[in-house]
Design an enzyme around this catalytic site. Structure first.
Site, PDB file in Angstrom:
ATOM      1  N   CYS A 115       2.229  -0.214  -1.767  1.00 55.14           N
ATOM      2  CA  CYS A 115       1.877  -0.063  -0.356  1.00 55.14           C
ATOM      3  C   CYS A 115       3.020  -0.478   0.560  1.00 55.14           C
ATOM      4  O   CYS A 115       3.115  -0.011   1.699  1.00 55.14           O
ATOM      5  CB  CYS A 115       0.617  -0.877  -0.030  1.00 55.14           C
ATOM      6  N   GLU A 122      -6.174  -3.787   3.896  1.00 56.31           N
ATOM      7  CA  GLU A 122      -4.734  -3.664   3.645  1.00 56.31           C
ATOM      8  C   GLU A 122      -4.503  -2.213   3.303  1.00 56.31           C
ATOM      9  O   GLU A 122      -4.884  -1.750   2.230  1.00 56.31           O
ATOM     10  CB  GLU A 122      -4.323  -4.610   2.522  1.00 56.31           C
TER      11      GLU A 122
END
Length: 472
Positions: A249, A215
């Site tokens: 993120c 990720e």
């Protein structure tokens, strides 16, 4: 270079966990549920201490944000898996391949999963993957970030009170330990962090053919189409851009808007920040940048943008500085007329800075996004169903949110993960269970072994039927 001693020490821990996993056999539903429940209880029991540790690591970290994003959301993920794991575990029956035969897919644990978690949400991104790892019947080794030492040390102290070392172990250390960790022969490895480090992790894992879930974030775009309410777009975008001071993120990394709407967006942004953060520097609701290095990096992005012609708009409250080195707090900033040669448009920002580009139209926005690496998420503000459908079909991102930002991350039924440069693999809910499970094909042959007999020589009597099939 990998620290040989660190690797040997970690390898010994992993080998011990693998032996224990094999000796115990596949974990029952009751044991899996118990592990998930214990993980949730660890967080519930210690939520106050956890919030204090995270605040210590950040300098200032909103307690509310910690309790929402790191504590409550993670507990819900673990409890969701505990509630549903028995149905997920059931063998998947498939159509019988022939008379007297049966076939199914067995859901088998992988073994020991490594998890390298980042600093920005040090509980959520450490225990979130465990919701799938434990549901799938695996054990885990966790390497939390060295940039949140108080939180990582707390986890190392708490985990042994709730888990046997064969179930979950925590290892601490710097980047050298992280490199050694990623080179271990896990049965699966999860990494959350930057694209640059993700490349190193994947390269190290490849030496042992360890499958990875990465990720990696990237530059998540926001598109505001003509006719959409500018105030709504500004409020919903900046809600997430100021959450954890943009150190997420999934945080918006640039915004595309019609040139004639740009000034209205600036004014709406000013009004929103004034109403939600009347003060910043002494406001416990506004988080600090994690450390001096990241603080200086963000200021460097602003300086570079100014030098290259951008108009930088500070949204700091009247009478307050744009930033303060002592608090490591940076006010939200809009960077107007951002161009592709600016560093702020080339790297993930991870802070409360938002580049804004004037965009000629919807099709131009699609082309701009598609010409760049695929993002972890994309955000479209449009009331036009045709535009919504076109955006969904013609852009590729880990997720798409329409008329909001980051909403998908807290919905357990949805997969969470990237695509291309923003990562690979997804978890959350059943998607995490599947990610950390081996779907093993199982076939039971019929008593007469018909499908085996058709492969047995001599073939002279079998050739005509197969030719007839092919020529039909």
């Amino acid at each position: 270079m990998i620290d040989t001693r660190a690797f040997q020490d970690l390898d010994a821990i992993l080998r011990g966990m693998k032996r224990a996993h094999l000796a115990a056999g596949p974990a029952s539903a009751a044991l899996r549920r118990d592990r998930l429940t214990r993980a949730a209880r660890l967080i519930r029991d210690n939520h106050g201490t956890i919030a204090t540790a995270i605040a210590t690591d950040f300098g200032t970290r909103s307690r509310y944000q910690t309790l929402v994003a790191d504590v409550a959301t993670t507990v819900k993920m673990l409890e969701h898996s505990a509630e549903h794991l028995e149905s997920w575990m059931q063998p998947e029956q498939v159509e019988s391949p022939g008379p007297g035969m049966s076939a199914w897919i067995e859901q088998q644990p992988l073994g020991v999963v490594g998890v390298i978690s980042p600093w920005n949400f040090p509980i959520n991104l450490a225990f979130g993957p465990l919701a799938g790892v434990f549901a799938a019947g695996n054990s885990a080794m966790l390497k939390p970030s060295e940039l949140t030492p108080a939180t990582s040390q707390l986890l190392a102290e708490l985990v042994p009170a709730y888990f046997e070392p064969s179930e979950l172990s925590v290892v601490l250390g710097d980047a050298d330990v992280g490199a050694a960790f990623s080179a271990l022969p896990f049965d699966h490895l999860v990494f959350t962090g930057s694209t640059a480090v993700g490349r190193h992790v994947m390269r190290a894992a490849a030496e042992n053919l360890v499958p990875v879930t990465l990720e990696l974030g990237g530059k998540s775009p926001v598109v505001v189409t003509e006719g959409f309410d500018i105030a709504t777009a500004a409020q919903r975008t900046l809600t997430i851009k100021t959450f954890n001071a943009g150190q997420i993120c999934l945080s918006p990394d640039y915004l595309l808007i019609a040139g004639q709407d740009q000034q209205a967006f600036v004014e709406a942004s000013r009004a929103f920040i004034a109403s939600t953060f009347p003060t910043l520097q002494n406001n416990p609701d506004y988080s600090a940048i994690i450390n001096p290095r990241h603080f200086e990096r963000l200021l460097g992005l602003l300086d570079d943008a100014r030098r290259k012609g951008a108009t930088v708009v500070s949204l700091a409250p009247q009478g307050e500085p744009d930033f303060d080195t002592s608090t490591r707090k940076i006010a939200p900033h809009l960077v107007l007329d951002a161009s592709d040669d600016m560093q702020i448009m080339q790297e993930e920002i991870f802070g409360p800075l938002l580049p804004v580009q004037a965009c000629a139209g919807f099709d131009t926005a699609l082309g701009y996004i598609n010409a760049r690496p695929r993002p972890l998420a994309a955000y479209l503000f449009s009331d036009d169903p045709a535009q919504q459908q076109a955006f969904a079909r013609h852009t590729t991102s880990g997720a798409l949110v329409i008329n909001d930002v980051m909403t998908h991350a807290s919905i357990d039924a949805l997969p969470f993960g990237g695509v291309g440069a923003s990562g690979m693999g997804a978890y959350h809910g059943v998607h995490g269970f599947r990610r950390f499970t081996h779907a093993k094909a199982v076939v039971r042959q019929s008593a007469d072994g018909a499908s085996n007999l058709r492969l047995r020589a001599p073939y002279d009597t079998k050739l005509q039927p197969i030719q007839a099939f092919l020529e039909a």
